[in-house]
Design a protein around this motif. Structure first.
Motif, short mmCIF file in Angstrom:
data_model
loop_
_atom_site.label_atom_id
_atom_site.label_comp_id
_atom_site.label_asym_id
_atom_site.label_seq_id
_atom_site.Cartn_x
_atom_site.Cartn_y
_atom_site.Cartn_z
N ARG A 23 0.84 -1.19 0.00
CA ARG A 23 0.00 0.00 0.00
C ARG A 23 0.88 1.24 0.00
O ARG A 23 1.92 1.28 0.63
CB ARG A 23 -0.92 0.02 1.21
N TYR A 24 0.40 2.27 -0.72
CA TYR A 24 1.09 3.56 -0.72
C TYR A 24 0.06 4.67 -0.85
O TYR A 24 -1.06 4.45 -1.29
CB TYR A 24 2.14 3.62 -1.84
N HIS A 25 0.45 5.86 -0.41
CA HIS A 25 -0.41 7.04 -0.43
C HIS A 25 0.26 8.10 -1.29
O HIS A 25 1.47 8.29 -1.21
CB HIS A 25 -0.59 7.59 0.99
N VAL A 26 -0.53 8.82 -2.08
CA VAL A 26 -0.02 9.88 -2.94
C VAL A 26 -0.65 11.20 -2.52
O VAL A 26 -1.87 11.29 -2.39
CB VAL A 26 -0.33 9.59 -4.42
N HIS A 27 0.21 12.22 -2.33
CA HIS A 27 -0.25 13.56 -1.99
C HIS A 27 0.67 14.58 -2.65
O HIS A 27 1.88 14.36 -2.77
CB HIS A 27 -0.23 13.78 -0.48
N GLY A 28 0.10 15.71 -3.05
CA GLY A 28 0.88 16.81 -3.57
C GLY A 28 1.00 16.82 -5.07
O GLY A 28 0.43 15.98 -5.78
N THR A 29 1.76 17.82 -5.57
CA THR A 29 2.01 17.95 -7.00
C THR A 29 3.46 18.35 -7.23
O THR A 29 4.08 18.99 -6.39
CB THR A 29 1.10 19.02 -7.64
N GLY A 30 3.98 17.95 -8.37
CA GLY A 30 5.36 18.28 -8.71
C GLY A 30 6.14 17.02 -8.97
O GLY A 30 5.58 15.93 -9.14
N PRO A 31 7.49 17.13 -9.00
CA PRO A 31 8.32 15.94 -9.20
C PRO A 31 8.00 14.86 -8.16
O PRO A 31 7.61 15.16 -7.03
CB PRO A 31 9.74 16.46 -9.02
N VAL A 32 8.19 13.60 -8.54
CA VAL A 32 7.81 12.48 -7.68
C VAL A 32 8.94 12.13 -6.71
O VAL A 32 10.10 11.97 -7.11
CB VAL A 32 7.43 11.24 -8.52
N CYS A 33 8.57 12.00 -5.46
CA CYS A 33 9.50 11.63 -4.39
C CYS A 33 8.85 10.51 -3.57
O CYS A 33 7.77 10.69 -3.01
CB CYS A 33 9.78 12.84 -3.50
N LEU A 34 9.49 9.33 -3.52
CA LEU A 34 9.01 8.23 -2.70
C LEU A 34 9.58 8.39 -1.30
O LEU A 34 10.78 8.59 -1.14
CB LEU A 34 9.47 6.88 -3.26
N ALA A 35 8.72 8.30 -0.30
CA ALA A 35 9.14 8.46 1.10
C ALA A 35 9.01 7.13 1.82
O ALA A 35 7.92 6.55 1.89
CB ALA A 35 8.29 9.53 1.78
#
Length: 195
Positions: A23-35
């Motif tokens: 599972r993963y969550h996506v938030h925000g806009t712009g270049p992609v950064c995996l945390a």
């Protein structure tokens, strides 16, 4: 930038892998950064950084055995940096982008370092946040003495093009304790890598 769709649409997603559902969550806009959160075994909700999401599309990973990701059949054994790196590689391959930045907090920094060394192909940059280049007794003794800056300075010297940010008024959770400078510096690092 228009809202993203598919695997990078805002919200919660699940990627079915051969050994687990990740599972993963996506938030925000712009270049992609995996945390990748610390732990191992700690749910990643604490790592959410809304200020950073104003500059980046942040993909918050719930590593195997945490949050909504399923456990390994061998639980509690087998949760290694290699396993987490394989899962990151599968997630990166699933995303509709060519390269991503990795942000690893604490143990997540160990995973990010491992991944950058063993699977660097689609990595645009790595943000090591409250991490170190070593583990074991020496690392534990250093933490006990509250001198973790030593490891950050060592990484800064060893990694070409590295940038070092020391948040003077933070402990282990700078994204919560000093969110604006944290977000500003991470976003600047990612922007420089995408230029």
């Amino acid at each position: 930038m228009p809202p993203l769709s598919g695997p990078l649409a805002e919200g919660v997603h699940t990627l079915q892998l051969p050994d687990i559902a990740l599972r993963y969550h996506v938030h925000g806009t712009g270049p992609v950064c995996l945390a990748h959160p610390g732990g191992p075994g700690i749910e990643g909700e604490y790592l959410r950084a809304p200020e950073l999401e104003q500059h980046l599309t942040v993909v918050y990973v719930e590593p195997a055995g945490t949050g909504g990701s399923t456990r390994l059949a061998t639980h509690p054994h087998g949760y290694t940096r290699e396993l987490h790196s394989r899962h990151l590689a599968a997630l990166i391959a699933h995303l509709p982008v060519h390269r991503v930045h990795l942000l690893g907090h604490s143990y997540g920094g160990f995973v990010a370092q491992y991944h950058a060394v063993h699977r660097p192909e689609r990595i645009a940059g790595v943000v090591l946040y409250e991490s170190a280049p070593v583990t074991g007794p020496e690392h534990g003794e250093e933490i006990a003495r509250q001198m973790g800056v030593r490891w950050a300075e060592e990484l800064h010297k060893l990694i070409p093009g590295a940038r070092l940010l020391i948040l003077e008024h933070s402990g282990h959770f700078g994204h919560l304790e000093e969110p604006e400078p944290f977000a500003r510096e991470v976003a600047a690092f990612v922007a420089a890598g995408n230029a």
